[in-house]
Design a protein around this motif. Structure first.
Motif, PDB file in Angstrom:
ATOM      1  N   PRO A   1      27.592  49.751 -17.266  1.00 59.63           N
ATOM      2  CA  PRO A   1      26.736  50.616 -17.736  1.00 59.63           C
ATOM      3  C   PRO A   1      26.237  51.003 -16.697  1.00 59.63           C
ATOM      4  O   PRO A   1      26.118  50.090 -15.582  1.00 59.63           O
ATOM      5  CB  PRO A   1      25.569  50.324 -18.142  1.00 59.63           C
ATOM      6  CG  PRO A   1      25.875  48.443 -18.605  1.00 59.63           C
ATOM      7  CD  PRO A   1      26.728  48.118 -18.440  1.00 59.63           C
ATOM      8  N   ARG A   2      26.233  52.102 -16.517  1.00 60.07           N
ATOM      9  CA  ARG A   2      25.003  52.824 -14.773  1.00 60.07           C
ATOM     10  C   ARG A   2      23.878  52.718 -15.041  1.00 60.07           C
ATOM     11  O   ARG A   2      22.897  53.127 -16.467  1.00 60.07           O
ATOM     12  CB  ARG A   2      25.259  54.181 -14.706  1.00 60.07           C
ATOM     13  CG  ARG A   2      27.030  54.065 -13.454  1.00 60.07           C
ATOM     14  CD  ARG A   2      26.837  55.637 -13.178  1.00 60.07           C
ATOM     15  NE  ARG A   2      28.156  55.568 -12.703  1.00 60.07           N
ATOM     16  CZ  ARG A   2      28.900  56.176 -12.083  1.00 60.07           C
ATOM     17  NH1 ARG A   2      28.025  57.560 -11.468  1.00 60.07           N
ATOM     18  NH2 ARG A   2      30.177  56.784 -11.513  1.00 60.07           N
ATOM     19  N   ILE A   3      22.597  51.929 -14.857  1.00 57.88           N
ATOM     20  CA  ILE A   3      21.215  51.454 -14.611  1.00 57.88           C
ATOM     21  C   ILE A   3      20.369  52.211 -14.033  1.00 57.88           C
ATOM     22  O   ILE A   3      20.900  52.819 -12.488  1.00 57.88           O
ATOM     23  CB  ILE A   3      21.003  50.063 -14.359  1.00 57.88           C
ATOM     24  CG1 ILE A   3      21.329  49.750 -15.670  1.00 57.88           C
ATOM     25  CG2 ILE A   3      19.565  50.645 -14.832  1.00 57.88           C
ATOM     26  CD1 ILE A   3      21.607  48.350 -15.424  1.00 57.88           C
TER      27      ILE A   3
ATOM     28  N   LYS B   1      24.509  57.802 -23.609  1.00 57.84           N
ATOM     29  CA  LYS B   1      23.081  56.996 -22.472  1.00 57.84           C
ATOM     30  C   LYS B   1      21.622  56.448 -23.980  1.00 57.84           C
ATOM     31  O   LYS B   1      21.408  56.971 -24.730  1.00 57.84           O
ATOM     32  CB  LYS B   1      21.816  58.188 -21.958  1.00 57.84           C
ATOM     33  CG  LYS B   1      21.042  58.339 -21.194  1.00 57.84           C
ATOM     34  CD  LYS B   1      19.429  59.516 -21.209  1.00 57.84           C
ATOM     35  CE  LYS B   1      19.233  59.410 -21.783  1.00 57.84           C
ATOM     36  NZ  LYS B   1      17.913  60.317 -21.870  1.00 57.84           N
TER      37      LYS B   1
ATOM     38  N   TYR C   1      18.194  46.028 -25.673  1.00 56.28           N
ATOM     39  CA  TYR C   1      19.743  45.452 -24.434  1.00 56.28           C
ATOM     40  C   TYR C   1      20.984  44.824 -25.475  1.00 56.28           C
ATOM     41  O   TYR C   1      22.168  45.398 -25.290  1.00 56.28           O
ATOM     42  CB  TYR C   1      19.281  44.270 -23.630  1.00 56.28           C
ATOM     43  CG  TYR C   1      20.083  44.071 -22.070  1.00 56.28           C
ATOM     44  CD1 TYR C   1      20.830  44.821 -21.394  1.00 56.28           C
ATOM     45  CD2 TYR C   1      21.068  42.653 -23.139  1.00 56.28           C
ATOM     46  CE1 TYR C   1      21.157  44.918 -20.777  1.00 56.28           C
ATOM     47  CE2 TYR C   1      22.046  42.365 -22.382  1.00 56.28           C
ATOM     48  CZ  TYR C   1      22.334  43.365 -21.163  1.00 56.28           C
ATOM     49  OH  TYR C   1      23.528  42.831 -20.333  1.00 56.28           O
TER      50      TYR C   1
ATOM     51  N   SER D   1      22.373  60.567 -27.338  1.00 61.58           N
ATOM     52  CA  SER D   1      21.800  58.837 -26.602  1.00 61.58           C
ATOM     53  C   SER D   1      21.559  58.562 -27.993  1.00 61.58           C
ATOM     54  O   SER D   1      20.182  58.605 -28.662  1.00 61.58           O
ATOM     55  CB  SER D   1      20.696  59.554 -26.170  1.00 61.58           C
ATOM     56  OG  SER D   1      19.390  58.912 -25.864  1.00 61.58           O
TER      57      SER D   1
ATOM     58  N   ALA E   1      22.444  47.530 -27.941  1.00 68.06           N
ATOM     59  CA  ALA E   1      22.789  49.010 -26.759  1.00 68.06           C
ATOM     60  C   ALA E   1      24.601  48.079 -26.105  1.00 68.06           C
ATOM     61  O   ALA E   1      26.137  48.950 -26.059  1.00 68.06           O
ATOM     62  CB  ALA E   1      22.636  48.772 -25.613  1.00 68.06           C
ATOM     63  N   LYS E   2      25.050  46.484 -26.212  1.00 70.96           N
ATOM     64  CA  LYS E   2      25.812  46.653 -26.108  1.00 70.96           C
ATOM     65  C   LYS E   2      27.189  46.323 -26.891  1.00 70.96           C
ATOM     66  O   LYS E   2      27.901  46.775 -26.894  1.00 70.96           O
ATOM     67  CB  LYS E   2      26.458  45.085 -25.716  1.00 70.96           C
ATOM     68  CG  LYS E   2      25.552  44.768 -24.526  1.00 70.96           C
ATOM     69  CD  LYS E   2      25.810  43.027 -23.482  1.00 70.96           C
ATOM     70  CE  LYS E   2      26.438  42.514 -23.664  1.00 70.96           C
ATOM     71  NZ  LYS E   2      26.433  41.286 -22.967  1.00 70.96           N
TER      72      LYS E   2
ATOM     73  N   LEU F   1      28.637  55.246 -20.225  1.00 67.65           N
ATOM     74  CA  LEU F   1      27.423  54.284 -20.611  1.00 67.65           C
ATOM     75  C   LEU F   1      26.341  54.199 -19.665  1.00 67.65           C
ATOM     76  O   LEU F   1      26.560  54.343 -18.137  1.00 67.65           O
ATOM     77  CB  LEU F   1      27.306  53.058 -21.132  1.00 67.65           C
ATOM     78  CG  LEU F   1      26.312  52.527 -21.835  1.00 67.65           C
ATOM     79  CD1 LEU F   1      25.863  53.009 -22.360  1.00 67.65           C
ATOM     80  CD2 LEU F   1      26.356  51.358 -22.039  1.00 67.65           C
ATOM     81  N   TYR F   2      24.818  54.982 -19.385  1.00 71.75           N
ATOM     82  CA  TYR F   2      24.312  54.791 -18.177  1.00 71.75           C
ATOM     83  C   TYR F   2      22.951  54.288 -19.163  1.00 71.75           C
ATOM     84  O   TYR F   2      22.130  54.556 -21.033  1.00 71.75           O
ATOM     85  CB  TYR F   2      23.621  56.539 -18.548  1.00 71.75           C
ATOM     86  CG  TYR F   2      24.903  57.365 -17.784  1.00 71.75           C
ATOM     87  CD1 TYR F   2      24.883  57.232 -16.388  1.00 71.75           C
ATOM     88  CD2 TYR F   2      25.771  57.647 -18.575  1.00 71.75           C
ATOM     89  CE1 TYR F   2      25.903  57.548 -14.997  1.00 71.75           C
ATOM     90  CE2 TYR F   2      27.267  58.386 -17.784  1.00 71.75           C
ATOM     91  CZ  TYR F   2      26.047  58.242 -16.183  1.00 71.75           C
ATOM     92  OH  TYR F   2      27.277  59.123 -15.226  1.00 71.75           O
ATOM     93  N   LEU F   3      22.052  53.214 -18.394  1.00 72.73           N
ATOM     94  CA  LEU F   3      20.876  53.182 -19.296  1.00 72.73           C
ATOM     95  C   LEU F   3      19.550  52.781 -18.439  1.00 72.73           C
ATOM     96  O   LEU F   3      20.352  53.461 -17.226  1.00 72.73           O
ATOM     97  CB  LEU F   3      20.932  51.014 -19.631  1.00 72.73           C
ATOM     98  CG  LEU F   3      22.515  50.427 -20.270  1.00 72.73           C
ATOM     99  CD1 LEU F   3      22.382  49.186 -20.318  1.00 72.73           C
ATOM    100  CD2 LEU F   3      21.933  51.371 -20.972  1.00 72.73           C
TER     101      LEU F   3
ATOM    102  N   HIS G   1      28.104  50.214 -26.947  1.00 73.09           N
ATOM    103  CA  HIS G   1      29.091  50.680 -26.338  1.00 73.09           C
ATOM    104  C   HIS G   1      30.182  49.877 -26.556  1.00 73.09           C
ATOM    105  O   HIS G   1      31.183  50.338 -26.802  1.00 73.09           O
ATOM    106  CB  HIS G   1      29.128  49.893 -24.816  1.00 73.09           C
ATOM    107  CG  HIS G   1      29.790  49.618 -23.568  1.00 73.09           C
ATOM    108  ND1 HIS G   1      29.844  51.095 -23.325  1.00 73.09           N
ATOM    109  CD2 HIS G   1      30.810  48.328 -23.450  1.00 73.09           C
ATOM    110  CE1 HIS G   1      31.373  50.964 -22.403  1.00 73.09           C
ATOM    111  NE2 HIS G   1      31.437  49.088 -22.418  1.00 73.09           N
TER     112      HIS G   1
END
Length: 235
Positions: A218-220, A155, A164, A124, A167-168, A179-181, A171
Motif C-alpha cells: 500500500p501507499r500510506i 482505499k 489493518y 473504498s 485490509a491485508k 492500494l491506498y491506506l 488486498h
C-alpha cells in the motif's frame, strides 16, 4: 426524478487517496446505503438531513460545476453519501464532452455502468471498525463495471490492528488494484477542533506498523483535508 445533492463546492484540493492534492470540484450526493460508525459526512448520509438536500437536474448540477470552475476543465469528484445509488451518467457524459475529468469514491456496494466512463474509480470498502459488512460479490461487480475507467484503486481507512489485518485480506482478494491506506480520524464532529498531533501520531503508527510487518503493497497517506481544515463541511 433528478439527483439528490447535499452540496457542490470547490475548487479545492483532493485531500486523500490516489488524487491527493489535485484541484477538484466536489459534487456530494445525498443518501447512502451504509451507516458507518465513524462517518464524517452524516449530513450527506442520514435521511434526517434529507430536507437539506437539493433536488437538481443533470443540467443544474453541471451549471453549478462550470460556475465554480469558471468553465475551466478540472477534476470533478462524485462523493457522498454513496454516489453510486444515483445516476450520474449524464453528468459525466456532459462534462467529458467539455474536457473535464471525473473521479468517484464509493464503498463498492452498488455497481453502475457509468463507472467505466470515469477517469478514476475509488473503491473504498469499509473495515470492521465501521460496523458494516462488505459484500465481496457486489464489490467484484463494481470492479468489473469499472474496467473501462482509466484507473480503479482501492482505499481503506485504518483505525486499529483489526482494520489493518482486514485490509491485508481485502488486498489479497483484489491484488491488481493499487492500494491506498490512511489513518482514520476518530473525531468527526465539525464543531470539535481536530488535534493535528493525534492525526500525525496515527499516521506514524500505521506507517511503522506496515513497515515492520514488511507489507509494502500500500501507499500510506494522510487525510490532508482534515489536517488543513479540520472537520469543516465543504472541504
Amino acid at each position: 426524478m433528478g439527483l439528490r445533492i447535499a452540496e457542490i463546492f470547490g475548487p479545492t484540493i483532493q485531500g486523500e487517496g490516489a488524487l491527493i492534492g489535485e484541484p477538484t470540484v466536489f459534487v456530494r450526493a445525498g443518501g447512502c446505503d451504509y451507516r458507518c460508525s465513524w462517518c464524517d459526512s452524516l449530513h450527506a448520509v442520514d435521511s434526517a438531513f434529507r430536507h437539506t438536500w437539493t433536488p437538481m437536474s443533470d443540467a443544474e448540477v453541471w451549471a453549478e460545476v462550470t460556475r465554480l470552475s469558471g468553465g475551466r476543465p478540472i477534476t470533478v469528484s462524485l462523493s457522498g453519501g454513496n454516489p453510486a445509488i444515483q445516476d450520474f451518467g449524464p453528468v459525466i457524459e456532459k462534462g467529458r464532452a467539455e474536457g473535464y475529468r471525473f473521479a468517484c469514491e464509493t464503498q463498492g456496494s452498488v455497481a453502475r455502468g457509468w463507472f467505466g466512463r470515469l477517469d478514476t474509480l475509488v473503491l473504498s470498502p469499509k473495515p470492521p471498525s465501521s460496523g458494516e459488512t462488505v459484500d465481496w460479490s457486489a464489490f467484484a461487480d463494481c470492479v468489473q463495471a469499472g474496467q473501462g475507467a482509466r484507473q480503479t484503486v482501492m482505499k481503506i481507512v485504518i483505525f486499529d490492528e483489526a482494520d489493518y489485518a482486514w485490509a491485508k485480506d481485502a488486498h489479497a482478494r483484489h491484488p491488481d488494484l493499487p492500494l491506498y491506506l490512511q489513518p482514520g480520524n476518530p473525531e468527526v464532529d465539525p464543531d470539535v477542533p481536530v488535534d493535528p498531533q493525534s492525526l500525525s501520531d496515527r499516521l506514524l503508527w500505521l506507517t511503522e506498523y506496515a513497515t515492520a510487518d514488511g507489507w509494502f503493497a500500500p501507499r500510506i497517506l494522510p487525510q490532508l483535508h482534515v489536517l488543513l481544515w479540520g472537520n469543516k463541511r465543504g472541504v
